[in-house]
Design a protein around this motif. Structure first.
Motif, PDB file in Angstrom:
ATOM      1  N   ASP A  29      10.351 -19.856 -40.868  1.00 56.90           N
ATOM      2  CA  ASP A  29       9.968 -19.982 -39.464  1.00 56.90           C
ATOM      3  C   ASP A  29       8.491 -19.604 -39.306  1.00 56.90           C
ATOM      4  O   ASP A  29       8.054 -18.555 -39.774  1.00 56.90           O
ATOM      5  CB  ASP A  29      10.843 -19.063 -38.612  1.00 56.90           C
ATOM      6  N   LYS A  30       7.715 -20.455 -38.640  1.00 60.99           N
ATOM      7  CA  LYS A  30       6.267 -20.249 -38.556  1.00 60.99           C
ATOM      8  C   LYS A  30       5.912 -18.951 -37.841  1.00 60.99           C
ATOM      9  O   LYS A  30       5.046 -18.185 -38.292  1.00 60.99           O
ATOM     10  CB  LYS A  30       5.614 -21.436 -37.836  1.00 60.99           C
ATOM     11  N   ILE A  31       6.572 -18.676 -36.708  1.00 58.76           N
ATOM     12  CA  ILE A  31       6.299 -17.465 -35.947  1.00 58.76           C
ATOM     13  C   ILE A  31       6.725 -16.231 -36.729  1.00 58.76           C
ATOM     14  O   ILE A  31       5.966 -15.265 -36.867  1.00 58.76           O
ATOM     15  CB  ILE A  31       7.034 -17.492 -34.592  1.00 58.76           C
ATOM     16  N   LEU A  32       7.944 -16.255 -37.253  1.00 64.93           N
ATOM     17  CA  LEU A  32       8.452 -15.100 -37.986  1.00 64.93           C
ATOM     18  C   LEU A  32       7.647 -14.847 -39.254  1.00 64.93           C
ATOM     19  O   LEU A  32       7.499 -13.699 -39.684  1.00 64.93           O
ATOM     20  CB  LEU A  32       9.929 -15.293 -38.322  1.00 64.93           C
ATOM     21  N   VAL A  97      -6.881 -11.890 -24.946  1.00 63.05           N
ATOM     22  CA  VAL A  97      -8.233 -11.784 -25.499  1.00 63.05           C
ATOM     23  C   VAL A  97      -8.735 -10.347 -25.374  1.00 63.05           C
ATOM     24  O   VAL A  97      -9.296  -9.768 -26.320  1.00 63.05           O
ATOM     25  CB  VAL A  97      -9.197 -12.752 -24.781  1.00 63.05           C
ATOM     26  N   PHE A  98      -8.512  -9.744 -24.196  1.00 61.67           N
ATOM     27  CA  PHE A  98      -8.936  -8.358 -23.987  1.00 61.67           C
ATOM     28  C   PHE A  98      -8.203  -7.426 -24.935  1.00 61.67           C
ATOM     29  O   PHE A  98      -8.810  -6.536 -25.554  1.00 61.67           O
ATOM     30  CB  PHE A  98      -8.672  -7.940 -22.535  1.00 61.67           C
ATOM     31  N   LEU A  99      -6.890  -7.612 -25.068  1.00 63.82           N
ATOM     32  CA  LEU A  99      -6.103  -6.763 -25.959  1.00 63.82           C
ATOM     33  C   LEU A  99      -6.534  -6.930 -27.417  1.00 63.82           C
ATOM     34  O   LEU A  99      -6.556  -5.963 -28.183  1.00 63.82           O
ATOM     35  CB  LEU A  99      -4.620  -7.079 -25.819  1.00 63.82           C
ATOM     36  N   PHE A 207       0.164 -16.296 -30.471  1.00 61.82           N
ATOM     37  CA  PHE A 207       0.300 -16.629 -29.059  1.00 61.82           C
ATOM     38  C   PHE A 207      -0.107 -18.075 -28.774  1.00 61.82           C
ATOM     39  O   PHE A 207       0.233 -18.624 -27.742  1.00 61.82           O
ATOM     40  CB  PHE A 207      -0.523 -15.667 -28.201  1.00 61.82           C
ATOM     41  N   LYS A 208      -0.845 -18.685 -29.709  1.00 64.81           N
ATOM     42  CA  LYS A 208      -1.193 -20.098 -29.561  1.00 64.81           C
ATOM     43  C   LYS A 208      -0.006 -20.987 -29.918  1.00 64.81           C
ATOM     44  O   LYS A 208       0.078 -22.132 -29.495  1.00 64.81           O
ATOM     45  CB  LYS A 208      -2.384 -20.449 -30.462  1.00 64.81           C
ATOM     46  N   PRO A 211       4.938 -19.844 -26.847  1.00 62.76           N
ATOM     47  CA  PRO A 211       4.618 -19.836 -25.433  1.00 62.76           C
ATOM     48  C   PRO A 211       4.586 -18.418 -24.898  1.00 62.76           C
ATOM     49  O   PRO A 211       5.365 -17.565 -25.319  1.00 62.76           O
ATOM     50  CB  PRO A 211       5.775 -20.625 -24.795  1.00 62.76           C
ATOM     51  N   ASP A 212       3.661 -18.160 -23.973  1.00 62.03           N
ATOM     52  CA  ASP A 212       3.546 -16.833 -23.397  1.00 62.03           C
ATOM     53  C   ASP A 212       4.864 -16.420 -22.759  1.00 62.03           C
ATOM     54  O   ASP A 212       5.481 -17.178 -22.021  1.00 62.03           O
ATOM     55  CB  ASP A 212       2.432 -16.783 -22.348  1.00 62.03           C
ATOM     56  N   ILE A 213       5.302 -15.211 -23.063  1.00 61.23           N
ATOM     57  CA  ILE A 213       6.531 -14.669 -22.507  1.00 61.23           C
ATOM     58  C   ILE A 213       6.151 -13.645 -21.450  1.00 61.23           C
ATOM     59  O   ILE A 213       5.265 -12.821 -21.690  1.00 61.23           O
ATOM     60  CB  ILE A 213       7.375 -14.000 -23.616  1.00 61.23           C
TER      61      ILE A 213
END
Length: 222
Positions: A29-32, A97-99, A207-208, A211-213
Motif C-alpha cells: 500500500d502506497k500510503i502505508l 506547510v506550517f507544521l 498528504f498529497k 485526501p485531507d482528513i
C-alpha cells in the motif's frame, strides 16, 4: 472497548502472532509504505540520538552525573510541555506547510545546535529544542497511520509499524558509534539531521496522496 459479536465470530480464525503477510500487505500500500519508512527512520533518530547524547556528554564534554541528570530531566520536561501545548492549543489546525516547517525547524534545528555546541549547556538546550518538535510529527504520524489502516487490520499493521521502529533503532545503533569515531560529533549530527528532514518530508508528502482528513477525526483517534 466493545466489538460487534458478528465481527468477533467472522475474525475468530485469525492469529494473534506477527505475520510476514502483514508486512507485505503494508509495503504494498502506497500510503502505508510511506508510514512504514517514517516509523523506521523515527526509530533510527529518536532513541539513537538520546543514547548518543549521553555518550557525547560523558566522552566529549566530560560531564559528571549531575549534568547527565539535568539532561534527562530537561528532555522529559520538554516532551511533556510539547504534548501539553498540542493538547491545549489549536496548533494541529494549522496548515500542513506550517507544521512541516515548524517540525523541521525544531527537530533539525535542535540536532544542528547539538552538533555545533561548544559546551554541555548549549548541547542540552539543543536537545530540549529537538524534543519540542518530536511530539508534533510523532502524534500526527501515529494518528494518520491508524486512520489509513483498513478495519480489522489495525492491530497487526500497527505492530508492523512498531517493529519497523525497533528495527531502525537496532540497525542504526550498531553503526552510530562508528560514525562518531570516524567523522566526529558534528558530521554525525548532520547525518542524523538529514535523516530527520527525510523522515519529515516523507511523512508530509503523504498528504498529497491521501485526501485531507478533518482534524476532528485525527484527534478522536489519538
Amino acid at each position: 472497548m466493545r466489538f460487534d459479536e458478528k465481527i468477533q465470530i467472522e475474525h475468530s480464525h485469525d492469529t494473534a502472532w506477527f505475520s510476514l503477510a502483514y508486512l507485505k500487505r503494508t509495503l504494498k500500500d502506497k500510503i502505508l509504505r510511506i508510514y512504514f519508512f517514517s516509523h523506521l527512520l523515527g526509530g533510527m533518530i529518536g532513541p539513537v540520538m538520546t543514547s548518543l547524547s549521553v555518550y557525547i556528554l560523558e566522552g566529549h564534554f566530560k560531564v559528571a552525573d549531575f549534568e547527565i541528570s539535568i539532561f534527562w530531566l530537561v528532555g522529559g520536561i520538554f516532551v511533556i510541555l510539547s504534548n501539553m501545548i498540542l493538547s491545549r492549543s489549536s496548533l494541529l489546525f494549522a496548515s500542513k506547510v506550517f507544521l512541516y516547517f515548524l517540525t523541521v525547524f525544531l527537530v533539525c534545528g535542535g540536532i544542528v545546535m547539538m552538533g555545533a555546541s561548544l559546551n554541555w549547556i548549549f548541547f542540552i538546550v539543543g536537545f530540549a529544542i529537538m524534543t519540542m518538535g518530536n511530539p508534533v510529527i510523532n502524534n500526527l504520524l501515529s494518528a494518520e497511520t491508524f486512520i489509513a489502516i483498513p478495519p480489522y487490520e489495525k492491530g497487526k499493521v500497527m505492530g508492523v509499524m512498531e517493529a519497523s521502529a525497533d528495527l531502525g533503532t537496532l540497525s542504526f545503533m550498531i553503526i552510530s558509534w562508528g560514525l562518531i569515531e570516524t567523522f566526529g560529533i558534528f558530521i554525525t549530527c548532520m547525518i542524523i539531521a538529514i535523516m530527520a528532514i527525510l523522515r519529515i518530508t516523507l511523512f508530509y508528502s503523504s498528504f498529497k496522496i491521501n485526501p485531507d482528513i478533518p482534524i476532528e477525526n485525527i484527534t478522536k483517534n489519538l
